[in-house]
Design an enzyme around this catalytic site. Structure first.
Site, PDB file in Angstrom:
ATOM      1  CG  HIS A  44      -1.465   1.451   1.568  1.00  0.00           C
ATOM      2  ND1 HIS A  44      -1.093   2.379   2.570  1.00  0.00           N
ATOM      3  CD2 HIS A  44      -2.534   1.586   0.581  1.00  0.00           C
ATOM      4  CE1 HIS A  44      -2.385   3.244   2.232  1.00  0.00           C
ATOM      5  NE2 HIS A  44      -3.078   3.075   1.244  1.00  0.00           N
ATOM      6  CD  GLU A 102      -2.941   2.139  -3.795  1.00  0.00           C
ATOM      7  OE1 GLU A 102      -3.317   3.529  -3.313  1.00  0.00           O
ATOM      8  OE2 GLU A 102      -2.838   1.799  -2.664  1.00  0.00           O
ATOM      9  CG  HIS A 103      -0.085   5.792   0.063  1.00  0.00           C
ATOM     10  ND1 HIS A 103      -0.582   7.344   0.096  1.00  0.00           N
ATOM     11  CD2 HIS A 103      -1.270   5.361   0.068  1.00  0.00           C
ATOM     12  CE1 HIS A 103      -1.815   7.176   0.652  1.00  0.00           C
ATOM     13  NE2 HIS A 103      -2.199   5.888   0.392  1.00  0.00           N
ATOM     14  CD  GLU A 155      -4.541   5.413   3.644  1.00  0.00           C
ATOM     15  OE1 GLU A 155      -5.798   4.059   2.912  1.00  0.00           O
ATOM     16  OE2 GLU A 155      -3.595   5.554   3.007  1.00  0.00           O
TER      17      GLU A 155
END
Length: 424
Positions: free
Chosen positions: A47, A50-51, A127
């Site tokens: 993840h 991905e960012h 997040e």
């Protein structure tokens, strides 16, 4: 509509769905790697990467990436799941070459600048805390943790504050080198697109990706045959409850019957749980069911948002619906409605380029071939009431329930005893 699949020498698979009536194109670049491929100390790295792919390449800054797509009215996004990561974009068909070049640049040439890593570390940390502060999100985190203890499927896709703090640039480079290669890469496009031109472009732009064996994940353990309960106290008005039961893998032929069982039980506003618990009795604001199927395992779940005083009554009604589905076959009219809903909603979604693009990606990542949607519809039509009942008898077993509760609940053992009392 015409679908085609090509395989390049370096292992990349390219699939298209040409939709002559469309004026747009949605394109996806998929990496066959997600959260369940991560070691515990690197939880969240898929993840995180991905960012980072949005933060700049050797040719483009983060602003230039977003402006190149949004500046022509396009859409750019990405997501990480347990078993894959996808970078996707949509635009008017005439802008497709430009949009695809941006997406390819992100995938092939991310810069992983130290300053970007530090900035995004803070963003992802926020997040994680945001999800933790949202009871309807946190209850699923709690449920996964207790259902899959000490396994990647039980960890959050975002990782934890501790794991993301421990990641450094070399970790990202190593993980990308290990998993972002030709054998793991799938490129899909749906809309007004030429398969031949896309294959030619991919062959040119992605030639540097080497062919390596596909990534492997840690197999899922056999599900425990016992009741498990986990609670977290929150001084809030609403209680959020999430249930999980063992199911089967995405390759199991019973998945079509499970699809219909899900619709009947809690898949829409006409479902038994929604009608019985919300509409008829007003015990909750929201209640729904869902199936999560992976390559080697799966779960069937129910989520509900309700008042604490209605928790036991709602559990009783849920278990009663389990029993009804186990004991009596679904009636002809209810079965017909479930089939019509499944097929109708599928057909409506597949009129969108984004849905067709997703269908291509998941089809190849799961089956390594293109699966025709009408063949799926035919298998749904063929499901019998007896097959749904057999799946219900296999899955809807109260003695295998895992329950997570977030809300004004201070005594976890009291919730466990409440559940056990109603199962007995």
């Amino acid at each position: 509509m015409q679908t085609q699949l090509s395989r390049l020498d370096n292992g990349i698979r390219v699939a298209t769905c040409e939709m002559p009536h469309a004026q747009t194109v949605t394109v996806g670049i998929w990496a066959a790697v997600g959260g369940r491929y991560e070691p515990a100390h690197r939880s969240g790295i898929a993840h995180f990467i991905e960012h980072l792919l949005f933060k700049g390449t050797k040719k483009r800054s983060a602003r230039q990436i977003s402006q190149a797509v949004e500046g022509i009215g396009g859409y750019l996004n990405a997501f990480t799941s347990e078993e894959s990561t996808c970078y996707l974009a949509s635009s008017a068909a005439e802008h497709f070459p430009r949009v695809f070049s941006v997406l390819a640049d992100m995938y092939l040439e991310p810069r992983f600048a130290p300053a970007d890593i530090e900035r995004e570390r803070g963003v992802i940390g926020e997040e994680i805390l945001m999800y933790r502060d949202d009871p309807s999100q946190y209850v699923h985190e709690l449920l996964s943790d207790v259902y899959w203890p000490d396994h990647p499927l039980g960890r959050q896709l975002t990782g934890s504050v501790k794991t993301i703090e421990g990641m450094h640039r070399k970790d990202f480079l190593d993980f990308r080198s290990q998993h972002y290669h030709g054998g793991n890469t799938v490129i899909t496009a749906a809309g007004k697109v030429s398969h031949e031109k896309l294959v030619e472009t991919v062959d040119k732009l992605f030639r540097s990706l080497k062919r390596k064996p596909k990534s492997k994940f840690l197999p899922a353990p056999a599900p425990r045959r016992s009741v498990k309960v986990k609670t977290a106290f929150r001084d809030i008005e609403q209680t959020n409850a999430a249930f999980a039961l063992p199911a089967f893998s995405i390759y199991d032929s019973r998945r079509y019957a499970l699809n219909l069982l899900n619709i009947i039980l809690g898949g829409n506003m006409s479902s038994r749980l929604f009608q019985e618990i919300r509409e008829k009795r007003g015990y909750c604001y929201s209640i729904s069911s869902h199936a999560s199927l992976f390559h080697d395992t799966g779960t069937f779940g129910i989520t509900a948002g309700l008042d604490r005083k209605n928790l036991e009554k709602s559990i009783q009604l849920i278990l009663r619906e389990f029993e009804r589905l186990r004991e009596r076959p679904v009636g002809p009219s209810e079965l017909r409605r479930a089939k019509d809903y499944a097929i109708g909603s599928s057909r409506m979604s597949l009129e969108r380029t984004s849905s067709q693009n997703s269908r291509l990606g998941y089809s190849i990542l799961t089956h390594d071939r293109l699966v025709d949607s009408e063949s799926i519809h035919e298998k749904l039509r063929a499901v019998t009431a007896e097959e749904i009942q057999k799946v219900a008898q296999t899955i809807l077993r109260p003695d295998r329930l895992t329950l997570a509760v977030v809300g004004p609940v201070k005594d976890e053992d009291a919730v466990r005893q409440l559940l056990l009392k109603n199962i007995a």
